[in-house]
Every structure is written in structure tokens, then in C-alpha cells.
Design an enzyme around this catalytic site. Structure first.
Site, PDB file in Angstrom:
ATOM      1  N   CYS A   1      13.423 -58.906  -8.809  1.00 12.18           N
ATOM      2  CA  CYS A   1      14.820 -58.848  -9.229  1.00 12.18           C
ATOM      3  C   CYS A   1      15.791 -59.525  -8.263  1.00 12.18           C
ATOM      4  CB  CYS A   1      15.236 -57.387  -9.429  1.00 12.18           C
ATOM      5  SG  CYS A   1      14.286 -56.536 -10.712  1.00 12.18           S
TER       6      CYS A   1
ATOM      7  N   HIS B   1      12.891 -60.265   4.114  1.00 12.63           N
ATOM      8  CA  HIS B   1      11.574 -60.033   3.508  1.00 12.63           C
ATOM      9  C   HIS B   1      10.809 -59.009   4.353  1.00 12.63           C
ATOM     10  CE1 HIS B   1       8.041 -60.707   1.171  1.00 12.63           C
ATOM     11  NE2 HIS B   1       8.461 -61.849   0.646  1.00 12.63           N
TER      12      HIS B   1
ATOM     13  N   HIS C   1      34.995 -56.996  -3.492  1.00 12.47           N
ATOM     14  CA  HIS C   1      34.211 -56.614  -4.666  1.00 12.47           C
ATOM     15  C   HIS C   1      32.727 -56.573  -4.306  1.00 12.47           C
ATOM     16  CE1 HIS C   1      37.851 -57.299  -7.042  1.00 12.47           C
ATOM     17  NE2 HIS C   1      37.950 -58.479  -6.457  1.00 12.47           N
TER      18      HIS C   1
ATOM     19  N   HIS D   1      22.842 -54.939  -7.475  1.00 16.28           N
ATOM     20  CA  HIS D   1      21.845 -55.095  -8.531  1.00 16.28           C
ATOM     21  C   HIS D   1      21.690 -53.801  -9.329  1.00 16.28           C
ATOM     22  CE1 HIS D   1      18.171 -55.639 -10.681  1.00 16.28           C
ATOM     23  NE2 HIS D   1      17.456 -54.858  -9.879  1.00 16.28           N
TER      24      HIS D   1
ATOM     25  N   HIS E   1      24.920 -49.641 -17.891  1.00 22.69           N
ATOM     26  CA  HIS E   1      25.153 -48.920 -19.148  1.00 22.69           C
ATOM     27  C   HIS E   1      25.128 -49.863 -20.348  1.00 22.69           C
ATOM     28  CE1 HIS E   1      27.677 -47.087 -22.333  1.00 22.69           C
ATOM     29  NE2 HIS E   1      27.130 -45.948 -21.931  1.00 22.69           N
TER      30      HIS E   1
ATOM     31  N   ASN F   1      18.848 -52.926 -17.036  1.00 27.13           N
ATOM     32  CA  ASN F   1      18.392 -53.713 -15.888  1.00 27.13           C
ATOM     33  C   ASN F   1      17.916 -55.069 -16.411  1.00 27.13           C
ATOM     34  OD1 ASN F   1      17.114 -54.898 -13.721  1.00 27.13           O
ATOM     35  ND2 ASN F   1      15.907 -53.107 -13.158  1.00 27.13           N
TER      36      ASN F   1
END
Length: 507
Positions: A239, A318, A402, A406, A435, A439
Site C-alpha cells: 500500500c 524499509h 494537512h 493511508h 468510509h 482501503n
């Protein structure tokens, strides 16, 4: 009501008295911290003011004879003057030629599936019940996950999964990929008026679907991109691959002058639905939904005026060297040979460690010097004097206006809201994206940015922090600055429903 010692407030009533918290002191501390932040941030400017005043005063005292003497001095040292001037010109030229090129985000487009692909809770559960692979325990587990997930009733699944039995063929998966990628790109090219043949760099990321020819080749074929386009296809990176793709495109734009880069981020669900009963592998079924985005980047100075944002930083972390981190999001087969993605119970703890490593690198790049000093002093004090002293958590709200976190799930957003001490407004875009769209993997941070724009909150100079987590395990960040008051793009995914948001979420 009267003040008592210590500055708290005492309320007298029939049952005696009780003290309220000293709100005035907390407010005062807030202004002390803001004052400290302002002082440290502008310390150099404040020191420069008296120096400039002294310099101006001295210059005002010079007479015409003084100016004449300076001119004569330059004439007698003409060779030195020419050499110094040439050196200054050479140094300026080298600086201009070697400095990093600015990368601008011209525009982006998020895919909005057709309404017929929406999957309300009841439809999801009814279809799952019709599939013989799921037992009663698995169906109940999925129902509970859905109720607590933070997803609404209007998320989308691909056409193949609306069939009974599901159509999970290679053809159906290609069809999903084409609908999402081409849907994004058609809108992007229409909104920006860019000729696809002007694209010099193409980066596509999709973690779980990597056919031959590749997804990037499908785009080259569809839009007839030029033969020397630098094309990349990233797979298996989870993702957070959207930020990885942006970082790769940025690096390519440092090498290739006056060109455009297109980044396409998506995930393919058709062939990656889990038809088994292992609970750790059922969670993705409940969270992942159809989505994708196409982003147009440019290194052309002429594109600055029409661009929405300028890239400031990308930071990649990572944790794959650690076995637990490597295995916490893992595609595998269960005992019955059913393939799916397993999520470890240690996922949130590992995500927290990855986040800590990422912001350790990002913090010095973005935090004001006032926060860095407080963090350093607290760290030294803790090491030397008091091991039990809590570490100072930098206030990232001083660095960013802002936050696009994710939308991996409600728990992810909750943890970052708590650990970074964010307000409900700061995480609103993430919660509402989860919502409305679920995802959508690597593209979720762009739906969140579109939400902020649709609400009219993005003002000139505002800084945005996009932060994403992915398998491996990775935590990646991208920082942008708005070049003007940003309006939502034409055909924004929120344009037909933004007035209904934010909605109240009951957990």
C-alpha cells in the site's frame, strides 16, 4: 466563586466545594510554547534587523569623496575585480546547473467506479453466504470486521466479484485493471490538455496483479506513448507503493530535462479475493476496495503557474531486515491451498516502529528549529539525568497543515491520531475516505487529498504530509506545498457527495 491558592477555581455549593482544572494555566502554556516557537524560528531575522540598521546608518554617513575613493580603489585593482566577478558568475552557474530541479504536481485524477459496483454490507454478506467456501464462523467473523471497519455502504468491488459464483479469471482481472487505469488517465489527459506523446516517464504500481505484457505496457499500447518513454512497472510493494512511485518519478525528472512523468497507482482485487476460512486472511476481503489514481508531474518551470503543488521531500523507510516486519503482511496459501494475504497480529506494533524510523529522518527536514531543540534537549536530559523522563514528541502540526494518512483501516488512523497528537480535523480526510471508498491501497492518499481540496481547505503555502504503510514492511512519506489556493479538479471523486461529509461514525 473565588480563586484559591494555586490558581485553580473553587465552586461553592450546598454539598461543599470542588476544584476545576486550571484551564488558564494550560492556555498560558500554549501561548508560551507558541511564543518560543516564533522566537526560535525568526531568531536569525531578529538578529539581522540591528545589523541592517547599523549598515544603513554607516552607508548614510558616506560622502561623495568616500564614493570616489572606492571607485579609484576598484580601478587600481581591476584585475582582482574581474577575477572575483568571473568567479562569482562561475559559482552561480555551477549552483544553478547542479541544484535539484523543482518537481511540480500539475494535476491528478482519482477513479470513481460506476454506481452499479457499490457493495453495501447486506449485499457483501449475502454474496459471501452464497459461496460454499466460507463456513458459518468465517461469515460471522467477516460481519464483525465490516461493522467495526469504518467502511460505509457505498464502497466498490470489481464486476467479477458481483457475480455468483465470482468470476476471477485473467480476463476479468485485466478488465478491472483497464477500467481503473484508463478511467483515471482519460480524465487526467482531458483536464490537463496534455498530449500522451509528451509523456517522458511512466511509473505504474500494482502489488498483486502483474500480467504479461505488464500494466505499464497496456498504457503505452492504449495511448500510443512514444517509443523512448521510460516505463516502469512496480509489483509486490504494498500500500505504500504510491509514494515509492512518486519518489522514482522524481528521480527520473532530475535526469531528464523538460518532460512530464505520469504515475499510476492501483490495486487489483479480482484474482486476489480469499475463498478460505483462515481469519488472518479474511480481513483484506472486508477492507480492500476498487480504486486508483493517475498523477501528472513536471519539471518544466513554465508549468509552475498552473500546477497545484510543488514537491518538497520524499522519505522512504524499509524494515524488511527484521523477520517479524518482513512476514507481517504475507501472501501465502492456507492449509487447503487457498491463496490470500495474511495480516499478522503484530502489524500495528511493526507499523509504529516503521513510523518512528520514518519521522526520525523526516523530522529534521520539516520541523521548525524550535521543535528540534526541544527534542534534542529532552533526549540529552533523559540520557544523562533521568532515564524515566518521557521522550518529547515533536509537534508535527507546526510543520504541516494537512495530513493524508493511508486509509488502511480504522486502527491505523486511530494509532496515528493518538501518537502524533492530531485533532479530529487532521484525520477527517482519512476517516471519510475509508468510509466512502474503503482501503484502495496505494491510491488512498490521493482520495484524501481530493477530499481536502473539495472542502476548500487547501490554501496557498499549506504543507501536506502524505504517509503510507505497506508490506515489506515499509513506511513512506511525501511532502508537498500548495502553490496557490487549490480548487478541486474537474470530475473529482467527491463532487457528487462532499456536501454529505463528514459523517458521524459510530464504533
Amino acid at each position: 466563586m473565588e480563586p484559591v491558592n494555586g490558581g485553580s477555581v473553587q465552586i461553592q455549593n450546598e454539598n461543599g466545594s470542588r476544584k476545576l482544572p486550571n484551564f488558564l494555566q494550560s492556555v498560558n502554556m500554549k501561548y508560551v510554547k507558541l511564543g518560543y516557537h516564533y522566537l526560535i524560528t525568526h531568531l536569525f531575522k531578529l538578529c539581522l534587523v540591528p545589523l541592517m540598521a547599523v549598515l544603513i546608518t554607516e552607508i548614510s554617513r558616506l560622502t561623495p569623496d568616500d564614493y570616489h575613493q572606492i571607485w579609484l580603489h576598484l580601478q587600481y585593482n581591476l584585475v582582482a575585480f574581474i577575477l572575483l566577478s568571473a568567479l562569482a558568475v562561475f559559482g552561480t552557474t555551477v549552483f544553478i546547473m547542479t541544484r535539484p530541479r523543482s518537481v511540480y504536481l500539475v494535476d491528478y485524477s482519482c477513479y470513481l467506479p460506476q454506481a452499479s459496483l457499490q457493495v453495501p454490507y447486506k449485499k457483501f454478506m449475502d454474496h459471501s453466504a452464497l459461496i460454499d467456501d466460507f463456513n458459518e464462523s468465517s461469515l460471522e467473523f467477516q460481519r464483525k470486521i465490516l461493522e467495526r471497519s469504518g467502511l460505509g455502504e457505498e464502497t466498490y468491488l470489481p464486476d467479477g466479484l458481483h457475480c455468483v459464483p465470482p468470476r476471477t479469471t485473467m480476463a476479468a482481472a485485466r478488465e478491472e485493471a483497464e477500467q481503473v487505469m484508463f478511467g483515471c488517465l482519460d480524465k487526467l489527459f482531458e483536464n490537463t490538455k496534455i498530449n500522451p506523446k509528451d509523456i517522458g516517464v511512466l511509473v505504474v504500481n500494482c502489488s498483486l496483479f502483474n500480467p504479461t505484457p505488464s500494466l505499464s505496457a497496456m498504457i503505452v499500447n492504449k495511448y500510443k506513448l512514444r517509443g523512448n518513454v521510460k516505463s516502469f512497472n512496480l509489483g509486490g510493494m504494498g500500500c505504500s507503493a504510491g509514494v515509492i512511485s512518486i519518489d522514482l518519478a522524481k528521480d527520473m525528472l532530475q535526469v531528464h530535462r523538460n518532460t512530464y512523468a505520469v504515475v499510476v497507482s492501483t490495486e487489483n482485487i479480482t484474482q486476489n479475493w480469499y475463498f478460505g476460512n483462515k481469519k488472518a486472511m479474511l480481513i483484506p476481503n472486508c477492507l480492500f476496495r476498487v480504486g486508483g489514481t493517475a498523477v501528472l508531474l513536471s519539471n518544466k518551470a513554465s508549468d509552475r503557474r498552473r500546477s497545484k503543488y510543488k514537491m518538497v521531500h520524499t522519505v522512504r523507510t524499509h524494515k524488511g531486515a527484521d523477520e517479524k516486519a518482513f512476514n507481517c503482511v504475507y501472501q501465502e496459501q492456507d492449509d487447503n491451498g487457498k491463496t490470500g494475504v495474511s495480516l499478522s497480529k503484530d502489524l500495528m506494533a511493526i507499523a509504529g516502529e516503521a513510523l518512528k524510523a520514518n519521522i526520525t529522518t523526516l523530522g529534521p527536514l520539516v520541523l521548525p528549529i524550535s521543535e528540534q531543540i526541544l527534542f534534542f534537549v529532552t533526549l540529552v536530559w533523559k540520557k544523562l539525568f533521568n532515564a524515566k523522563l518521557k521522550p518529547y514528541i515533536p509537534d508535527f502540526k507546526l510543520a504541516f497543515d494537512h495530513f493524508c494518512i493511508h486509509a488502511g483501516g480504522r486502527a491505523v488512523i486511530d494509532e496515528l491520531e493518538k501518537n502524533l497528537q492530531l485533532s479530529l480535523t487532521h484525520v477527517e480526510a482519512s476517516r471519510m475516505t475509508l468510509h466512502r471508498f474503503g482501503n484502495t491501497s496505494s491510491s488512498s492518499i490521493w482520495y484524501e487529498l481530493a477530499y481536502i481540496e473539495a472542502k476548500g481547505r487547501m490554501k496557498k503555502g499549506n504543507r501536506v504530509w502524505q504517509i503510507a504503510f505497506g508490506s515489506g514492511f515499509k513506511c513512506n512519506s511525501a511532502v508537498w506545498v500548495a502553490l496557490h489556493n487549490v480548487k478541486p479538479s474537474v470530475s473529482s471523486p467527491w463532487e457528487h457527495c462532499i456536501d454529505r461529509y463528514p459523517v458521524k461514525l459510530d464504533f
